[in-house]
Write an enzyme that holds these catalytic residues in place. Structure first.
Site, PDB file in Angstrom:
ATOM      1  N   ASN A 132     -28.195 -49.024   9.490  1.00 16.14           N
ATOM      2  CA  ASN A 132     -27.091 -49.572   8.808  1.00 16.14           C
ATOM      3  C   ASN A 132     -25.774 -48.680   8.543  1.00 16.14           C
ATOM      4  OD1 ASN A 132     -28.654 -51.672   8.408  1.00 16.14           O
ATOM      5  ND2 ASN A 132     -29.567 -51.014   6.566  1.00 16.14           N
ATOM      6  N   ASP A 158     -29.977 -39.991  10.723  1.00 15.67           N
ATOM      7  CA  ASP A 158     -31.413 -39.884  11.183  1.00 15.67           C
ATOM      8  C   ASP A 158     -31.691 -40.935  12.095  1.00 15.67           C
ATOM      9  OD1 ASP A 158     -32.628 -42.457   9.133  1.00 15.67           O
ATOM     10  OD2 ASP A 158     -30.749 -41.647   8.704  1.00 15.67           O
ATOM     11  N   HIS A 163     -34.130 -40.488   5.404  1.00 15.58           N
ATOM     12  CA  HIS A 163     -32.543 -41.276   5.464  1.00 15.58           C
ATOM     13  C   HIS A 163     -31.514 -40.443   5.130  1.00 15.58           C
ATOM     14  CE1 HIS A 163     -31.158 -44.797   6.737  1.00 15.58           C
ATOM     15  NE2 HIS A 163     -31.027 -45.512   5.541  1.00 15.58           N
ATOM     16  N   ASN A 212     -24.993 -48.116   3.453  1.00 15.11           N
ATOM     17  CA  ASN A 212     -24.685 -49.415   4.308  1.00 15.11           C
ATOM     18  C   ASN A 212     -23.225 -49.443   4.207  1.00 15.11           C
ATOM     19  OD1 ASN A 212     -27.544 -49.744   4.222  1.00 15.11           O
ATOM     20  ND2 ASN A 212     -27.552 -51.344   2.751  1.00 15.11           N
ATOM     21  N   TYR A 272     -32.758 -39.750  -3.944  1.00 13.07           N
ATOM     22  CA  TYR A 272     -32.775 -39.506  -2.328  1.00 13.07           C
ATOM     23  C   TYR A 272     -33.148 -38.369  -1.890  1.00 13.07           C
ATOM     24  CZ  TYR A 272     -31.532 -44.390  -2.969  1.00 13.07           C
ATOM     25  OH  TYR A 272     -31.373 -45.703  -3.234  1.00 13.07           O
TER      26      TYR A 272
END
Length: 197
Positions: A113, A92, A21, A67, A16
């Site tokens: 989320n 973001d 994100h 989340n 990631y």
């Protein structure tokens, strides 16, 4: 001593890194770098402790995945007995162009989320700095866009707003939310205008 919690939202793990994100992580990494502190792996997140002109600042990168960000936020607010008004979440935002930003004192989660989970657990009365990632994707491709990596050109556009975000965080700690919004939100609009020329 006044204590503050600065939270950058993102997902842990090498896959990631440098994704849109994870812009929140990128901002707080820069903050920690500028303040000369390093993150340690603690409960629910990577945490760095710093001081800004005598004010204690906890910098948090949740490791709960996006989340479930609220679990980390609630835990560190309670553990360090930090008032919610002294927390700033960096996130973001698809609805803001890349390189732009908005600082707000509260509001809806905007379909994000991470913010949604925080809102479920502690409500929506907390400051958030929304970092624009743009929305240059076809219908149905939102997840691919958000989890896509920035390229070199993107970083050139993004870096000035990351640098500005570090100054916004320092101002939030030292001068408070309202003064900081008045001082910096106008630069977000300027960044947008510059990009469109």
């Amino acid at each position: 001593m006044d204590k503050y919690l600065i939270v950058g939202l993102g997902n842990p793990g090498r896959e990631y890194e440098m994704t849109r994100h994870n812009t929140g992580f990128m901002v707080v990494d820069e903050l920690a770098n500028k303040l000369g502190v390093t993150f340690e792996d603690k409960r629910y997140g990577f945490v760095a402790e710093a001081s800004i002109k005598g004010r204690k600042v906890f910098i948090l990168k949740p490791t709960t995945y996006m989340n479930l960000s609220g679990n980390a936020v609630r835990y560190w607010l309670q553990k360090e007995n930090i008032e919610q008004s002294r927390m700033l979440v960096i996130v973001d935002d698809l609805s803001i162009p890349l390189g732009d930003f908005r600082l707000k004192g509260n509001g809806s989660n905007g379909g994000h989320n991470g913010l949604g989970n925080i809102q479920q657990l502690i409500g929506q009365q907390y400051a958030r700095l929304r970092m624009g990632i743009g929305a240059d994707f076809q219908q149905g491709q939102q997840v691919d866009w958000v989890l896509g990596k920035y390229d070199d050109e993107d970083i050139k556009t993004l870096q000035p707003s990351i640098d500005m975000a570090v100054e916004i965080i320092k101002s939030f700690v030292l001068a408070g939310l309202n003064i900081t919004m008045n001082q910096f939100n106008k630069f977000g609009k300027k960044a947008k205008q510059t990009n469109q020329k």
